[in-house]
Design an enzyme around this catalytic site. Structure first.
Site: not given
Length: 418
Positions: A49-50, A120, A188
């Protein structure tokens, strides 16, 4: 098999490092398969993820797996091992479970309590399932973590403890109503961004996405309009608020594309917007580093404490259940051995007394079985109870030693393990 988690996050690495290590699309699938090929790995799942890149594996060798997974992250990211390793953390067995439970609840996020991590992790599990890299151990663990995360968001006020990344970023933009917004992407995070803008009173929302139909659906859901992705430069000339959430691996907005004052929010990793846009007069760029430095949503409150207590309870229950299940093969083996003894001795008895009528035979058989069941009841119940205590595995080992058991041999045990 034991659970091992290795990775790096916003807590251990600067966003620039996370951007270099981040994997998506085909690169993520390749990493998944390369990890699965390791001789010490039985199952694997990758969460990228980020905020983090983490590899979860079921392994039988700890040190070998840590070394090989570190090397794989280095190879896939192109970051030299000696540069990458200081930012890595390793969680093993109970700590790995606790980390996953806390992460899914939003306790380990850049913005505490954000709910995006649930989706996620769910997508990471589905990807691993699709490619056949997870089995019973990781499936059970991740499904349990997702249930805990859902409870955290429904049973506590953790959602209000910290704004989402979108809300945190937009909090730095000032007044929103009356501004023209451009949302680049339709995933999303982009959907959350568009919805947040609409709720804040922004009525002029444009969505640009590589797949026009998907962008159109998002635009219609917030009363905006959709444009082709190629129209981004044109729309930038009219927008004063821009949010990007693609993470395509290249910059989709560069300094030469900007000609008017605007607030830009880059929520992607790798970054969608060239950091050099800050040199353009009138341009304000907020990215993940900016949000991290702002400290928005990083506070603790009663809701956070409630979630921590929930994680502690659920962690204890999960670990106790796991320890109890590990003694099942031993219990089955003990009962299987007892059943074999009963069958053999009854066979010899009945051969010596061939004239016994059926009713008497049945009564003798039931009496012997009841005696054995009563003798085994207490030790099998106690070994399951003791298995949840510290060092509980030793009680099952003692039982196997005392009765000379091989818990892997009986067919019933094999069925239990499957």
């Amino acid at each position: 098999m034991s659970i091992l988690a290795i990775g790096l996050s916003h807590r251990t690495a600067p966003v620039a490092m996370l951007e270099r290590v981040s994997v998506t699309g085909d690169a993520l699938v390749k990493l998944l398969h390369d990890v699965q090929q390791d001789i010490s790995v039985a199952e694997t799942m990758v969460v990228s993820t980020c905020n983090r890149v983490e590899i979860y594996v079921a392994v039988d060798r700890f040190h070998a797996a840590v070394t090989s997974l570190s090397d794989l992250l280095s190879v896939h990211s192109g970051v030299p091992g000696d540069e990458l390793r200081p930012h890595l953390y390793v969680h093993y067995e109970d700590q790995a479970v606790e980390h996953l439970f806390s992460m899914v609840c939003g306790l380990d996020s850049m913005v505490v309590g954000e709910g995006q991590i649930l989706g996620q992790v769910r997508r990471a599990l589905k990807l691993a399932q699709k490619h056949g890299t997870v089995g019973a151990s990781l499936n059970e663990l991740v499904q349990s973590a997702l249930r805990v995360g859902k409870r955290a968001h429904t049973d506590t006020g953790i959602d209000q403890a910290g704004a989402s990344l979108v809300s945190a970023g937009l909090a730095l933009a000032g007044e929103l109503p009356g501004r023209r917004a451009l949302v680049v992407g339709a995933g999303s995070m982009s959907s959350l961004a568009a919805t947040t803008l609409a709720r804040a009173g922004v009525t002029d929302i444009v969505v640009a996405n590589r797949t026009f139909d998907r962008g159109l659906r998002l635009a219609q859901s917030v009363g905006g309009r959709a444009v082709e992705f190629a129209a981004v430069p044109r729309e930038l000339a009219a927008a004063d608020l821009v949010i990007t959430c693609i993470g395509a691996g290249r910059h989709v907005i560069t300094p030469d594309m900007l000609s008017r004052e605007a607030f830009l929010l880059d929520l992607a990793l790798p970054h969608d917007i060239d950091p050099d846009v800050r040199t353009v007069p009138g341009i304000t760029l907020v990215d993940l580093e900016t949000i991290q430095e702002s400290g928005i949503g990083s506070h603790e409150d009663d809701a956070v404490q409630a979630v921590r207590e929930l994680v502690t309870r659920e962690l204890t229950a999960f670990l106790d259940a796991g320890r109890a299940s590990r003694v099942t093969p031993t219990v089955v083996a003990l009962r299987g051995k007892a059943a074999g003894v009963v069958e053999a001795e009854l066979g010899r008895l009945l051969m010596r007394m061939p004239d016994l009528d059926r009713k008497t035979r049945d009564e003798v058989t039931q009496t012997v079985q009841r005696v054995v069941d009563k003798l085994l009841h207490e030790p099998t119940v106690r070994v399951k109870q003791l298995a949840t205590s510290p060092g509980g595995d030793h009680y099952a080992e003692a039982l196997r030693e005392l009765f000379d058991l091989d818990p892997k041999m009986p067919r019933a045990v094999r069925e239990v393990e499957l």
